[in-house]
Design an enzyme around this catalytic site. Structure first.
Site, PDB file in Angstrom:
ATOM      1  N   VAL A   1      -1.511  -2.273  -4.034  1.00  0.00           N
ATOM      2  CA  VAL A   1      -0.919  -3.203  -4.988  1.00  0.00           C
ATOM      3  C   VAL A   1      -1.376  -4.613  -4.641  1.00  0.00           C
ATOM      4  CG1 VAL A   1       1.209  -4.098  -5.983  1.00  0.00           C
ATOM      5  CG2 VAL A   1       1.082  -1.705  -5.282  1.00  0.00           C
TER       6      VAL A   1
ATOM      7  N   ARG B   1       0.858  -1.181   0.000  1.00  0.00           N
ATOM      8  CA  ARG B   1       0.000   0.000   0.000  1.00  0.00           C
ATOM      9  C   ARG B   1       0.895   1.233   0.000  1.00  0.00           C
ATOM     10  NH1 ARG B   1      -5.282  -1.436   1.249  1.00  0.00           N
ATOM     11  NH2 ARG B   1      -5.513  -3.452   2.303  1.00  0.00           N
TER      12      ARG B   1
ATOM     13  N   LYS C   1      -1.746  -2.700  -9.802  1.00  0.00           N
ATOM     14  CA  LYS C   1      -1.683  -1.510  -8.952  1.00  0.00           C
ATOM     15  C   LYS C   1      -2.991  -0.744  -9.121  1.00  0.00           C
ATOM     16  CE  LYS C   1       2.148   0.715  -8.403  1.00  0.00           C
ATOM     17  NZ  LYS C   1       3.326   1.601  -8.562  1.00  0.00           N
TER      18      LYS C   1
ATOM     19  N   ASP D   1      13.757   7.461  -8.948  1.00  0.00           N
ATOM     20  CA  ASP D   1      13.516   6.828  -7.646  1.00  0.00           C
ATOM     21  C   ASP D   1      14.156   5.440  -7.587  1.00  0.00           C
ATOM     22  OD1 ASP D   1      12.595   6.839  -5.057  1.00  0.00           O
ATOM     23  OD2 ASP D   1      10.623   6.041  -5.557  1.00  0.00           O
TER      24      ASP D   1
END
Length: 700
Positions: free
Chosen positions: A18, A12, A33, A128
């Site tokens: 997810v 989450r 997702k 990321d």
């Protein structure tokens, strides 16, 4: 979600949940997702869409594969490859203090390097990269980079500015708020490489200011002496404070320590198969379900609004909430189409060359289809019973989605939700579905390029589509010859393109024809583009006085209608046929213009006369709706009368009669008083929806 079975929640986050799921027909585990978008702003929707857009661009054995996306329960569902081996972060946590061998570190690293090379080649920044976003296969020997939720697609080799990412992995330039590019991903990958070698992060602190200070200083503990000097130098170079002095991916690959690992990857892991985007899961045959399997308990009881009482106060036969009539295509008089349930209330209809569709009051989409098994009604000469050929079914696979409008083109359909999200399905020829390719789509799929906009209306032509947003923005896509897309060229596009609108006009509705388009503005003026053959767009300069005239054959951009009286008359509604058009003024007068080879204009005129004219037989009535087919016209009065004229073959006019240039009424056989709420014409077909008018004193 009827194609998938949920197994469990695997994560989450701020954007959603997810799930681990199983594709039922393929018996394949996937990750879905779920991102709620119902209450999102335009910017938030655009951010949610970003991962779909990025993943769909990337096809690499070391990147989580994207399968499809769809709308379910007012949430965007992204279906992706499942990596059962967990994350690199979990893998390192499980090792305790046992360091990895350098060979294993490099085996992981070069796979990350190859995937990042593919990402950067697409002018995409991941932004990321971290061990939590790097996944493993079941054998834990294949790396899969995932979570592209905040990735940035660069329009050129420019730099990005937004401060995003996980604090422990952000670069010094990002900490300072400076512009950054691919070298920030190199820094993050250096942090991951350090973590593989030391089992701890390069930069950690108790709070964010302290962490930023550590990153800005670029100081971190050295890795173990058990590792080679080459590995140590590689980490130091990737974590250089100056981004210009960090190596590029190509320079990293040229280092001997990496070359050796790459050779080992291609020989030892030759079994890694490249992903096959040309055969996604979404292309597999859909799971079919019975029409009765999705009927809710609310539909098991008849709506109270449909109950009537007879003169004695007893319960009478329930009155239908809607009737849908169809004619044309060999059906020579209006016949009622079957509805899925007795309490179905149809509010809007649309017909294409082969499709018939309707939207119910509660937001469900109905498709009337011809059964694959021939019946007696389908036998030659059985046109009097042709209505039996059409079987209604609700659109499956969109539970929780409220449809407010549908529009049909040639072999494809577009539907719009109450949240302004556009979905398309059917034939992908000419890129009409707006999905960036020409593949056919069996179930309604979101037009991802418009997810960041609130679409208010969509119109499908034969081979192109236009949409308008709540901010009066217009987008077009599909076949572009004759300049029908209004983009200043004759190119075709498979994704929505912004349409330039001449100032100061604001658009409120869009209308697509066979080879042209018309926009209706907020001040009730017409703008046209595409083929103006026979002046069917009213673009010719034909003044009412003796001023010089000018004939326009084609326009690639939208320009105002110039033919009198369209230039000065406020228009309330407009319709496009194959070679003619019709417009209704605010006062309810009906003008027609264009070709008249089958008397579809409703009056006799000189073949050289290209002026829009009033339909003489309708001057004394008030027209509320008008539609144009290929060679015929249908008009509805405010009193609910239906008039048709033009070519009458194959039932086009809704009566057993051939060509007529005079509008004549079409009898709709219904025992109860009704009002017409929607009408649609395409080629030689007409679809019309009515609702009953309650009689005075009748209990409903």
């Amino acid at each position: 979600m009827e194609k998938y079975e949920r197994i469990r929640v695997v994560g989450r986050g701020a954007y959603g949940t997810v799930y681990l799921c199983k594709r039922l027909d393929a018996q394949k585990e996937v990750i879905i997702k779920q991102i709620p978008i119902e209450q999102m702003t335009k910017d938030e929707r655009q951010s949610a869409l970003n991962e779909v857009r990025v993943l769909s661009m990337l096809h690499h054995p070391n990147i989580i594969e994207y399968y499809e996306s769809f709308l379910e329960d007012k949430a965007l569902m992204i279906v992706m490859e499942y990596a059962p081996g967990g994350t690199i972060f979990e893998y390192l946590q499980q090792r305790g203090n046992a360091l990895l061998d350098e060979e294993e570190i490099l085996q992981f690293f070069v796979q990350m390097l190859l995937s990042l090379q593919h990402v950067h080649a697409k002018q995409i920044l991941h932004r990321d990269l971290k061990t939590q976003n790097i996944l493993l296969n079941r054998k834990k020997n294949v790396v899969k980079i995932g979570d592209f939720g905040i990735s940035k697609i660069l329009s050129s080799k420019s730099k990005a500015y937004t401060v995003v990412g996980t604090p422990c992995y952000i670069s010094p330039e990002l900490c300072e708020g400076k512009p950054y590019n691919q070298k920030s991903d190199i820094w993050a990958l250096g942090c991951v490489l350090y973590e593989l070698a030391s089992l701890k992060r390069a930069f950690e602190a108790a709070n964010l200011p302290a962490l930023v200070l550590k990153i800005m200083r670029g100081t971190f503990a050295p890795i173990s002496d058990r590792y080679s000097e080459d590995l140590r130098r590689l980490i130091l170079s990737m974590l250089h404070l100056d981004p210009s002095k960090r190596p590029t991916i190509t320079q990293i690959m040229a280092q001997p320590i990496v070359i050796t690992a790459l050779i080992g990857l291609y020989t030892d892991l030759g079994g890694i198969q490249p992903s096959k985007p040309q055969h996604p899961l979404s292309s597999l045959p859909p799971v079919t379900r019975g029409r009765g399997s999705r009927v809710s308990s609310a539909r098991s009881h008849r709506s109270a609004a449909s109950v009537v009482l007879d003169s004695s106060g007893n319960l009478a036969q329930p009155r239908p909430l809607s009737s849908v009539f169809s004619w044309g295509g060999g059906i020579t008089q209006p016949v009622k189409l079957q509805l899925p349930h007795s309490d179905t209330q149809v509010m809007q209809v649309s017909t294409g060359r082969t499709q018939k569709a309707g939207v119910t009051r509660n937001g469900r989409l109905i498709m009337w289809e011809v059964p694959t098994v021939a019946t007696d009604a389908a036998m030659p000469g059985a046109t009097d019973h042709a209505a039996l050929q059409f079987i209604p079914r609700f659109l499956e696979g969109q539970s929780g989605v409220t449809i407010k409008q549908v529009s049909c083109g040639d072999l494809f359909t577009a539907c719009l939700t109450d949240r302004g999200i556009l979905m398309t399905f059917g034939s992908g020829t000419n890129g009409c579905l707006g999905h960036g390719q020409t593949n056919d789509v069996q179930q309604a799929k979101i037009v991802e390029a418009l997810l960041g906009f609130e679409v208010t209306l969509v119109s499908c032509g034969a081979t192109h589509v236009m949409a308008v947003t709540n901010e009066h923005e217009v987008f077009s896509w599909g076949r572009g010859d004759h300049g029908r897309l209004g983009l200043g060229n004759r190119e075709s596009y498979s994704t929505p393109q912004p349409v330039p609108i001449p100032s100061p006009h604001l658009v409120k509705s869009v209308h697509c024809g066979v080879d042209c388009s018309i926009l209706l503005t907020t001040d009730n003026r017409l703008l046209g583009c595409g083929s103006n053959r026979h002046n069917k767009l009213g673009l010719d300069i034909l003044p009412a006085d003796d001023s010089p005239s000018q004939q326009i054959d084609e326009m690639c951009v939208f320009v105002p209608a110039s033919s009198a009286p369209l230039l000065t008359t406020r228009i309330a509604a407009v319709a496009l046929g194959t070679s003619h058009s019709a417009a209704i003024t605010e006062s309810g007068q009906c003008y027609t213009f264009g070709a008249n080879n089958f008397n579809q204009l409703g009056y006799q005129k000189d073949s050289k006369d290209r002026r829009p004219q009033l339909v003489p037989a309708l001057e004394d009535v008030c027209i509320s709706m008008v539609e144009c087919g290929d060679t015929f016209t249908v008009a509805i009065t405010t009193e609910g009368e239906v008039y048709t004229w033009g070519k009458g073959s194959r039932g086009r006019l809704g009566r057993r009669e051939e060509n007529t240039k005079i509008p004549k009424p079409v009898p709709l056989l219904d025992s109860e008083p009704f009002q017409i709420i929607s009408i649609s014409c395409s080629h030689g077909n007409t679809l019309l929806a009515t609702e009953p008018i309650p009689e005075p004193g009748t209990a409903r």
